[in-house]
Enzyme design. Structure first.
Site, short mmCIF file in Angstrom:
data_model
loop_
_atom_site.label_atom_id
_atom_site.label_comp_id
_atom_site.label_asym_id
_atom_site.label_seq_id
_atom_site.Cartn_x
_atom_site.Cartn_y
_atom_site.Cartn_z
N TRP A 25 0.83 -1.21 0.00
CA TRP A 25 0.00 0.00 0.00
C TRP A 25 0.87 1.25 0.00
O TRP A 25 0.53 2.24 -0.65
CB TRP A 25 -0.99 -0.01 1.17
CG TRP A 25 -1.95 -1.14 1.01
CD1 TRP A 25 -2.05 -2.26 1.77
CD2 TRP A 25 -2.94 -1.30 -0.04
NE1 TRP A 25 -3.02 -3.10 1.28
CE2 TRP A 25 -3.57 -2.54 0.17
CE3 TRP A 25 -3.33 -0.53 -1.14
CZ2 TRP A 25 -4.59 -3.02 -0.66
CZ3 TRP A 25 -4.34 -1.00 -1.97
CH2 TRP A 25 -4.95 -2.22 -1.73
N ASP A 71 -1.46 6.59 6.79
CA ASP A 71 -2.51 5.70 6.28
C ASP A 71 -2.74 4.68 7.40
O ASP A 71 -1.93 3.78 7.62
CB ASP A 71 -2.03 5.01 5.00
CG ASP A 71 -3.03 3.98 4.48
OD1 ASP A 71 -4.05 3.73 5.16
OD2 ASP A 71 -2.79 3.42 3.38
N LYS A 116 -12.63 -1.87 7.25
CA LYS A 116 -12.02 -2.79 8.21
C LYS A 116 -12.61 -2.52 9.59
O LYS A 116 -13.59 -3.15 9.97
CB LYS A 116 -10.50 -2.65 8.17
CG LYS A 116 -9.94 -3.06 6.78
CD LYS A 116 -8.80 -2.22 6.40
CE LYS A 116 -8.39 -2.31 4.96
NZ LYS A 116 -8.28 -3.59 4.30
N1 PMP Z 1 -4.16 1.36 2.48
C1 PMP Z 1 -4.19 0.23 3.24
C2 PMP Z 1 -3.27 0.12 4.41
C3 PMP Z 1 -5.08 -0.79 2.91
O1 PMP Z 1 -5.11 -1.91 3.65
C4 PMP Z 1 -5.95 -0.63 1.80
C5 PMP Z 1 -6.96 -1.68 1.42
N2 PMP Z 1 -6.83 -2.92 1.90
C6 PMP Z 1 -5.86 0.54 1.05
C7 PMP Z 1 -4.96 1.52 1.43
C8 PMP Z 1 -6.74 0.77 -0.15
O2 PMP Z 1 -8.04 0.95 0.27
P1 PMP Z 1 -9.27 1.08 -0.75
O3 PMP Z 1 -9.43 -0.26 -1.38
O4 PMP Z 1 -10.40 1.48 0.14
O5 PMP Z 1 -8.94 2.12 -1.74
#
Ligand code: PMP
Length: 379
Positions: free
Chosen positions: A115, A185, A209
């Protein structure tokens, strides 16, 4: 008490939510109640899904969700504004640099997993990026140490505080140089324990989550950054100021997602807050890590001292390499048959992963570890 008729849901996200939240959300879909869908308030006779986001019944939901996010998650109201934005956490990979990059300055990132790698790739569209440290060479199995002073002079510094895929977590929000806005994040551990969120100039978390359902992102931003005249020009929709001025009603919000956020935060509050979540999450993750560390078949991916309490990837690395894939597949199949769902590891690292978010019951962690021990005896 856990509902024994349901499978234990280890999904990484969308993820398990409290049963009461499902019931109250279903009730609001049937007919919204006054006062932000308060349990004992009269129904308005219309579904949440069919009423205007500008009408009083929805407004009460919206305002209460924001109020609760401040109080339950301890996001200081005097310094930070909360925004409820579409596009998930991924949209923030774009909005952060679109608002916080500054000409002539690079942005700094710590690369701790897929991520953060994605966030880095998006930030490169807006200027130079400096990666202060990366644990990619060791499959992101630890949080790399960083000399935070190396971020001096950056437009912002971005840290992913829980790494959903690789299972590492910062112990707390890091103390970083004062003049550089810290961006976090916190998607996969927000609300899991008390955290000094106010240290971040900007934080974001996809809701699917610990906060509710997908497609909604909770953002909190320091008030002085919202309308900073040094911000680059950007399309109106991408500017935090646009959403801040409109109290996150610039366009039609994800009204259902906001209701679920409110219900989840009410549930956390009624359980005793993030302190109680912390105790339960520690108990669940200790059970699993103790089992992994005492096993000669199973092994945790993340190194001790760097481990997430929420998202725990593990392998069957104790098995001979020639049998490992077959044994892993057998473990996952048997686990699934026994009602442990969502344990398959992320496609990028394989193996297994147990995500045990706030609503995941301690009984589920106990049941999983006894199944793993029994499987190991037979393997
Ligand atoms: N950052 C983290 C730490 C994540 O775990 C996730 C999704 N699992 C995201 C960003 C992306 O999130 P989204 O699918 O809501 O765009």
């Amino acid at each position: 008490m856990a509902d024994t008729t349901r499978p234990f849901n280890f999904s990484a996200g969308p993820a398990i939510l409290p049963q009461e939240v499902f019931e109250r959300a279903a009730d609001a879909v049937t007919a919204l109640r006054l006062g932000g869908h308060q349990a004992d308030a009269p129904s308005i006779g219309l579904s949440l899904l069919e009423v205007s986001h500008r009408g009083a019944p929805y407004q009460a939901v919206h305002d209460r969700a924001i109020e609760l996010a401040h109080s339950v998650l301890n996001i200081p109201k005097d310094t930070h504004q909360i925004l409820l934005l579409p596009g998930g956490a991924s949209m923030q990979f774009v909005m952060v640099p679109a608002n916080l990059s500054r000409s002539g300055q690079s942005s700094s990132f710590v690369e701790t997993g897929a991520w953060s790698t994605k966030a880095i790739a998006e930030a490169r569209h807006f200027g130079e990026v400096q990666v202060l440290a990366s644990s990619s060479e060791s499959k992101f199995n630890h949080i790399p140490s960083v000399n935070w002073d190396d971020a001096e002079g950056s437009s912002f510094l971005h840290v992913t505080t829980n790494n959903t895929i690789f299972g590492t977590e910062y112990e707390d929000i890091p103390q970083t140089p004062e003049g550089v806005p810290l961006v976090i994040d916190a998607s996969s551990h927000i609300g899991s324990r008390p955290m000094a969120l106010g240290r971040a100039a900007l934080g974001y978390a996809g809701a699917q989550k610990n906060l509710g359902c997908s497609g909604l992102c909770l953002v909190f931003i320091r008030r002085d950054l919202i309308d900073d005249p040094a911000a680059p020009s950007a399309p109106k929709f991408l500017k935090y100021a646009t959403h801040a001025k409109a109290n996150s009603l610039f366009n039609t919000p994800n009204t259902f997602g906001v209701l679920v956020l409110k219900l989840v935060l009410e549930w956390v509050e009624a359980q005793g807050g993030v302190e109680v979540m912390d105790r339960r999450n520690k108990e669940k993750s200790d059970l699993l890590y103790d089992t992994l560390d005492n096993s000669s078949l199973f092994a945790a991916h993340a190194l001790s001292g760097h481990r997430s309490r929420m998202t725990i990837p593990f392998t069957l690395d104790g098995a001979p390499e020639s049998d490992r894939d077959t044994l892993t597949a057998r473990f996952l199949e048997e686990a699934n048959d026994k009602g442990f769902q969502g344990l398959k590891g992320h496609r990028s690292i394989g193996g297994c992963r147990a995500s045990m978010y706030n609503a995941f019951p301690v009984e589920g962690a106990r049941a999983l570890v006894s199944f793993m021990q029994e499987f190991e005896r037979r393997a």
